[in-house]
Design an enzyme around this catalytic site. Structure first.
Site, short mmCIF file in Angstrom:
data_model
loop_
_atom_site.label_atom_id
_atom_site.label_comp_id
_atom_site.label_asym_id
_atom_site.label_seq_id
_atom_site.Cartn_x
_atom_site.Cartn_y
_atom_site.Cartn_z
N ASN A 41 0.94 -1.11 0.10
CA ASN A 41 0.03 0.04 -0.05
C ASN A 41 0.85 1.21 0.14
O ASN A 41 1.97 1.22 0.75
CB ASN A 41 -0.89 0.10 1.36
CG ASN A 41 -2.07 1.04 1.07
OD1 ASN A 41 -1.71 2.09 1.08
ND2 ASN A 41 -3.46 0.67 1.00
N GLN A 42 0.57 2.20 -0.97
CA GLN A 42 1.37 3.34 -1.02
C GLN A 42 1.03 4.61 -0.07
O GLN A 42 1.58 5.73 -0.25
CB GLN A 42 1.27 3.75 -2.56
CG GLN A 42 2.12 2.69 -3.54
CD GLN A 42 1.70 3.24 -4.93
OE1 GLN A 42 0.69 3.75 -5.37
NE2 GLN A 42 2.65 2.59 -5.70
#
Length: 162
Positions: A41-42
């Protein structure tokens, strides 16, 4: 049938000026009791780049403390739902947090709300009717890998800059 699952508690200091709202935590986040815990997840890279802090390299408690120092809060639109897996498309029987009422007292300085992903935006953009500037952000989720990081970052930075 899949049982109802509750989300994570709000991370909303009283000084919050910008609130980032997701839809509902993924399985890994729920298992770790941490927002955006999936390693792909960024979210932490995006927010870190916007505030010039290496959030993704910090321990979780330091990430939250850094957000608080920058008057940034975190929560999700959905209080509980039924879902198999982590995809927003699998959300069933969702009940929402009563955000409009809660935010008046919990975050009296709140000005902007960023919605991380399409479902969060769909459920929450009416908060604009309560005087908040609202922003539809490209999802930080690994499921949204078709959008390049730099393209996501440009939209996220525009929200922070406005």
């Amino acid at each position: 049938m899949v049982s109802l699952t509750g989300g994570l508690p709000p991370i909303i200091p009283s000084t919050t000026r910008l609130l980032l709202l997701g839809s509902f935590p993924g399985v890994i986040s729920l298992d770790h009791a941490r927002y955006y815990a999936h390693p792909r997840n960024q979210f932490w890279r995006l927010v870190g780049a916007c505030i010039d802090q290496p959030l993704h390299d910090m321990p979780y408690a330091d990430r939250l403390a850094t957000l608080a120092r920058h008057d940034i809060g975190l929560w999700d639109m959905i209080a509980q739902c039924r879902r198999v897996g982590s995809l927003d498309a699998a959300v069933k029987d969702a009940s929402l947090h009563p955000l409009a009422d809660y935010l008046k007292t919990a975050a009296p300085h709140l000005q902007k709300i960023g919605f991380n992903g399409a479902l969060s935006w769909k459920l929450g953009h009416p908060l604009a009717d309560h005087g908040y500037a609202v922003f539809k952000l490209p999802s930080s989720s690994p499921a949204a890998a078709s959008v390049r990081f730099d393209d996501k970052l440009a939209v996220w930075k525009a929200m922070f800059a406005s």
